[in-house]
Motif scaffolding. Structure first.
Motif, PDB file in Angstrom:
ATOM      1  N   SER A   6      26.900 -19.010 -47.703  1.00 45.91           N
ATOM      2  CA  SER A   6      26.963 -18.667 -46.817  1.00 45.91           C
ATOM      3  C   SER A   6      26.150 -19.357 -45.446  1.00 45.91           C
ATOM      4  O   SER A   6      24.819 -20.077 -45.810  1.00 45.91           O
ATOM      5  CB  SER A   6      26.266 -17.066 -46.966  1.00 45.91           C
ATOM      6  OG  SER A   6      25.406 -17.306 -47.744  1.00 45.91           O
ATOM      7  N   ALA A  21      28.198 -17.640 -38.742  1.00 47.94           N
ATOM      8  CA  ALA A  21      28.314 -17.074 -39.918  1.00 47.94           C
ATOM      9  C   ALA A  21      29.070 -16.546 -40.449  1.00 47.94           C
ATOM     10  O   ALA A  21      29.684 -15.229 -41.755  1.00 47.94           O
ATOM     11  CB  ALA A  21      26.991 -16.142 -40.563  1.00 47.94           C
ATOM     12  N   SER A  23      33.197 -16.591 -42.451  1.00 42.74           N
ATOM     13  CA  SER A  23      33.566 -17.307 -43.310  1.00 42.74           C
ATOM     14  C   SER A  23      33.835 -18.990 -43.779  1.00 42.74           C
ATOM     15  O   SER A  23      34.522 -19.604 -44.577  1.00 42.74           O
ATOM     16  CB  SER A  23      34.195 -16.688 -44.606  1.00 42.74           C
ATOM     17  OG  SER A  23      35.492 -16.208 -43.572  1.00 42.74           O
TER      18      SER A  23
END
Length: 203
Positions: A6, A21, A23
């Motif tokens: 992440s 941010a 996935s």
């Protein structure tokens, strides 16, 4: 998707990148091009801005040098066209397909076996012996996975704010805004204003 680590939205926004941010790191790269402005606003149009973006994303990318700005922007534009074409129900430009494929083929990867702490582990080796950039290859591969995975493709969205071009994966079906603290907040402010400032009647 293969890229699991992440990155912090707070860190990206503090650095001047309003969206990120996700996935998918490929989506984060696509969102460095703001297409609702004329001309489009390039958030990594300068070498120092591109270097900062790659630095922030490094936690979830293979080790290696950041790609040069020209190549970054070419692959970013190809990825943006790939995702936009899906949302617009059209075919991506042939050059977009070629640029994404070139990035992945320039630095192919293989799964390797090794011992670590007396146990077998698998790890990925990116092959840059003959050129290519592992960082850019990983992003291009991620874009391919998003575009070809039915679940990810169904979750791909553009922000509901007509003045925003940011893309995201709606893992929550109720998500319609790119970020809660920018477009989501603007929508809440607009709804509050409409409730507290009713339109004057014609009579």
């Amino acid at each position: 998707m293969s890229i699991r680590e992440s990155v912090s939205l707070d860190d990206l926004q503090a650095a001047g990148f309003p969206m990120g941010a996700e996935s998918s790191v490929a989506l984060d790269l696509a969102d460095t091009l703001v297409t609702v402005t004329q001309p489009a606003t390039d958030l990594i149009g300068e070498p120092d801005r591109a270097a900062l973006w790659w630095q922030l994303q490094a936690v979830r990318l293979p080790a290696g040098p950041s790609p040069d700005l020209v190549t970054t922007r070419r692959v970013r534009d190809a990825i943006r066209d790939l995702f936009d074409s899906h949302l617009e129900h059209r075919q991506p430009r042939p050059t977009s397909i070629e640029d994404i494929n070139a990035a992945t083929s320039a630095a192919p990867r293989s799964t390797r076996l090794n011992f670590q702490s007396d146990r077998l582990i698998a790890f990925t080796r990116w092959h840059t012996e003959y050129g290519g950039n592992a960082v850019l290859a990983a992003v291009a591969e991620d874009a391919i996975q998003v575009a070809t995975d039915p679940q990810a493709a169904r979750a791909l969205r553009r922000c509901a704010n007509p003045n925003c071009s940011m893309l995201f994966l709606a893992t929550n079906k109720r998500r319609v805004w790119c970020t809660a603290n920018i477009c989501g907040n603007r929508a809440r402010v607009a709804r509050h204003y409409e409730r507290t400032h009713p339109a004057p009647s014609d009579s």
